[in-house]
Write an enzyme that holds these catalytic residues in place. Structure first.
Site: not given
Ligand code: HEM
Ligand code: NAG
Ligand code: NAG
Length: 321
Positions: A68-69, A195-196, A165, A64, A76, A78, A96, A244
């Site tokens: 976010h970078d 998000h798997t 997003p 993630r 970069d 940042s 963030n 999982t």
């Molecule tokens: C499609 C739009 C996306 C939205 C709206 C989104 C939003 C979020 C949100 C709200 C969380 C939970 C954060 C929290 O509760 O602190 C999350 C977690 C996460 N996101 Fe996304 N995300 C998106 C796409 C992505 C993409 C493209 C990736 C990576 C390629 C990604 C990887 C992750 C991962 C791995 C987590 C878990 C992080 C952790 O456990 O520390 N997400 N995301």
């Protein structure tokens, strides 16, 4: 000089002008550190493996972090800069703050790399390599990381707030935010498959649990409500993939097909819109998902990179030299 020669001379001068006006667009290359820091990749890998074996969730956090970078003024590093007189840290941006993790792991990897090759390897490259190593560490796909990114001299909290997003974004908005970064809808769906693994806080999925919408499985909603009350306990964590949570697989997509996506932005990828077909394809074929995810990560790693003489190589990732 006769007229024919002078014409040739002018043509040559024009050509020279053209060539010198062409900006120096250095390309990223997986061999970038082969001569200048041959042990960079193995050093980073050791640091990431250690961190993930200490805490499995860190793999998710590092993937993630790279995302976010890259979505904020390009890949970069940042996002790694702390507040300073000229820096409004992205760490404090709404998507963030209290949410993105893994900074310390990257700082530690960088300090190991600095010991063997001072000021050679960029923080932006370390973040990109860490994401790949994190995926591999939890059973996800591998890919060849292109290298040669340089680090930014700036950060932008406001771009972090506008371009990343949000969990309540509609499918149209999600598609357009990814498209603004050069990623198409299929790539967006593949990348969302991250998000798997990993966790989300109650405040990000509460509304979905309590809205009684038709796009959520009732049993799933009632289970999830137990640890996410209708008010309070905002920070309670739930796995994004309940089945999982610690392994990288295609269960995320199987969940969506069963209306068991945790975030609104997850379920919206399978709720009668244009991306339904892609979700069901990935739910049936782990190998298609894995290879599309890997390609999309490479493409994401290419967003607006600084190369050549642009930017700098930071000595420590949290501050400018
Ligand atoms: C499609 C739009 C996306 C939205 C709206 C989104 C939003 C979020 C949100 C709200 C969380 C939970 C954060 C929290 O509760 O602190 C999350 C977690 C996460 N996101 Fe996304 N995300 C998106 C796409 C992505 C993409 C493209 C990736 C990576 C390629 C990604 C990887 C992750 C991962 C791995 C987590 C878990 C992080 C952790 O456990 O520390 N997400 N995301
Ligand atoms: C970030 O989170 C901290 C800790 O919860 C909070 O005190 C601070 O106000 C937040 N910063 C912003 C900019 O929202
Ligand atoms: C959703 O359903 C639950 C249980 O049936 C009910 O208590 C709650 O008030 C409903 N919420 C909304 C927003 O309709």
């Amino acid at each position: 000089m006769n007229s024919r020669n002078s014409c040739a001379a002018i043509a040559a001068m024009l050509l020279l002008l053209l060539v010198s006006n062409t900006p120096c667009t250095a390309q990223l290359s997986s061999a970038f550190y082969d001569n200048t820091c041959p042990n960079a990749l193995s050093t980073i890998r050791t640091a990431i493996r250690t961190a993930v074996s200490r805490e499995r969730r860190m793999a998710a956090s590092l993937i993630r972090l790279h995302f976010h970078d890259c979505f904020v003024q390009g890949c970069d590093a940042s996002i790694l800069l702390d507040d300073a007189p000229s820096i409004e840290s992205e760490k404090n941006a709404r998507p963030n703050n209290n949410s993105v993790r893994g900074y310390e792991v990257i700082y530690a990897a960088k300090s190991e790399v600095e010991k063997i090759c001072p000021q050679v390897v960029s923080c932006a490259d370390i973040v990109a390599v860490a994401a790949r190593d994190a995926s591999v560490a939890v059973g996800g796909p591998s890919w060849t990381v292109k290298l040669g990114r340089r680090d930014s001299t700036t950060a932008s909290r406001s771009i972090a707030e506008s371009d990343l997003p949000r969990f309540r974004d509609s499918l149209e908005i999600l598609i357009s935010k990814f498209s603004d970064k050069g990623l198409n809808a299929r790539e967006m769906v593949a990348l969302s498959g991250a998000h798997t693994i990993g966790q989300a806080q109650c405040l990000t999925f509460r509304d979905r649990l309590y809205n009684n919408g038709s796009d959520i499985d009732a049993g799933f909603a009632s289970t999830r409500r137990r640890r996410c009350p209708s008010s309070g306990q905002d920070g309670n964590l739930a796995p994004l993939d309940l089945v999982t949570p610690n392994s990288f697989d295609n269960n995320y997509f199987k969940n969506l097909v069963q209306r068991k996506g945790l975030l609104e932005s997850d379920q919206v990828l399978f709720s009668g819109g244009s991306t339904d077909g892609i979700v069901s394809e990935y739910s049936r074929s782990p190998s298609t998902f894995n290879s599309d995810f890997a390609s999309a990560m490479v493409k994401m790693g290419d967003i607006e990179t600084l190369t050549g003489q642009d930017g700098l190589i930071r000595r420590i990732c949290s501050a400018l030299n």
